[in-house]
Design a protein around this motif. Structure first.
Motif, mmCIF file in Angstrom:
data_model
loop_
_atom_site.group_PDB
_atom_site.id
_atom_site.type_symbol
_atom_site.label_atom_id
_atom_site.label_comp_id
_atom_site.label_asym_id
_atom_site.label_seq_id
_atom_site.Cartn_x
_atom_site.Cartn_y
_atom_site.Cartn_z
ATOM 1 N N SER A 1 -6.340 6.547 2.783
ATOM 2 C CA SER A 1 -6.804 8.587 2.206
ATOM 3 C C SER A 1 -5.925 8.754 3.468
ATOM 4 O O SER A 1 -5.067 10.328 2.694
ATOM 5 C CB SER A 1 -8.353 8.984 2.327
ATOM 6 O OG SER A 1 -8.265 10.183 2.194
ATOM 7 N N VAL A 2 -5.743 9.113 4.288
ATOM 8 C CA VAL A 2 -4.634 9.718 5.404
ATOM 9 C C VAL A 2 -2.864 9.428 4.538
ATOM 10 O O VAL A 2 -2.669 10.444 4.341
ATOM 11 C CB VAL A 2 -5.010 9.369 6.534
ATOM 12 C CG1 VAL A 2 -3.354 10.710 7.531
ATOM 13 C CG2 VAL A 2 -6.164 10.111 7.193
ATOM 14 N N ILE A 3 -2.504 8.714 3.883
ATOM 15 C CA ILE A 3 -1.230 8.551 4.071
ATOM 16 C C ILE A 3 -1.108 9.405 2.570
ATOM 17 O O ILE A 3 -0.296 9.703 2.375
ATOM 18 C CB ILE A 3 -1.043 6.870 3.600
ATOM 19 C CG1 ILE A 3 -1.048 5.970 4.622
ATOM 20 C CG2 ILE A 3 0.110 6.259 2.390
ATOM 21 C CD1 ILE A 3 -0.736 5.004 5.182
ATOM 22 N N ARG A 4 -1.930 9.157 1.438
ATOM 23 C CA ARG A 4 -2.293 9.670 0.804
ATOM 24 C C ARG A 4 -1.803 11.593 0.425
ATOM 25 O O ARG A 4 -0.939 12.019 -0.351
ATOM 26 C CB ARG A 4 -3.605 10.144 -0.281
ATOM 27 C CG ARG A 4 -3.457 10.377 -1.955
ATOM 28 C CD ARG A 4 -4.962 9.961 -2.854
ATOM 29 N NE ARG A 4 -5.550 8.559 -2.717
ATOM 30 C CZ ARG A 4 -6.378 8.842 -1.865
ATOM 31 N NH1 ARG A 4 -7.602 9.336 -2.094
ATOM 32 N NH2 ARG A 4 -7.083 7.025 -2.207
ATOM 33 N N PHE A 5 -2.453 12.150 0.761
ATOM 34 C CA PHE A 5 -2.313 13.505 1.714
ATOM 35 C C PHE A 5 -0.794 13.761 2.578
ATOM 36 O O PHE A 5 -0.261 14.888 2.978
ATOM 37 C CB PHE A 5 -3.459 14.206 1.887
ATOM 38 C CG PHE A 5 -4.549 14.145 1.105
ATOM 39 C CD1 PHE A 5 -4.276 14.896 0.159
ATOM 40 C CD2 PHE A 5 -5.404 13.266 1.463
ATOM 41 C CE1 PHE A 5 -5.185 15.236 -1.092
ATOM 42 C CE2 PHE A 5 -6.670 12.925 0.521
ATOM 43 C CZ PHE A 5 -6.567 14.007 -0.874
ATOM 44 N N ALA A 6 -0.376 12.335 2.660
ATOM 45 C CA ALA A 6 1.089 12.940 3.686
ATOM 46 C C ALA A 6 2.300 13.561 3.184
ATOM 47 O O ALA A 6 2.817 12.364 2.953
ATOM 48 C CB ALA A 6 0.692 11.327 5.115
ATOM 49 N N LYS A 7 2.952 14.684 3.534
ATOM 50 C CA LYS A 7 3.562 14.702 3.078
ATOM 51 C C LYS A 7 4.741 15.356 4.202
ATOM 52 O O LYS A 7 4.137 15.996 4.618
ATOM 53 C CB LYS A 7 3.747 16.002 1.938
ATOM 54 C CG LYS A 7 2.832 15.460 0.537
ATOM 55 C CD LYS A 7 2.514 16.114 -0.371
ATOM 56 C CE LYS A 7 2.397 15.978 -1.654
ATOM 57 N NZ LYS A 7 0.714 14.431 -1.672
ATOM 58 N N PRO A 8 5.622 15.362 4.107
ATOM 59 C CA PRO A 8 6.507 16.060 4.973
ATOM 60 C C PRO A 8 6.328 17.596 4.832
ATOM 61 O O PRO A 8 6.320 17.778 4.224
ATOM 62 C CB PRO A 8 8.196 15.758 4.736
ATOM 63 C CG PRO A 8 7.954 14.810 4.105
ATOM 64 C CD PRO A 8 6.807 14.777 3.571
#
Length: 74
Positions: A7-14
């Motif tokens: 879930s954290v990775i899904r929202f991880a954007k530069p």
């Protein structure tokens, strides 16, 4: 822990405040599922360390409180 990391990775954007530089660099080098396992491992180590430090402090404080006060020798 892996579903939470996914879930954290899904929202991880530069540029987002929630994504760390470590995670973004990991996502550039590794597949998403592998990065999720690595992030879950990192989260578990942080949780374990915080609990271990708190327990260590509690044991130390308990031992300190059970010592007799040298000023009150009878």
């Amino acid at each position: 822990m892996v579903p939470h990391a996914t879930s954290v990775i899904r929202f991880a954007k530069p540029g987002s405040k929630s994504a760390s530089a470590w995670l973004l660099q990991l996502l550039e080098r590794k597949p998403r599922k592998l990065a999720a396992v690595a992030l879950a491992n990192k989260m578990a180590r942080i949780i374990w360390a915080s609990g271990h430090v708190a327990a260590s402090k509690a044991v130390h404080m308990t031992a300190f409180e059970s010592r007799p006060d040298p000023a009150s020798t009878t």
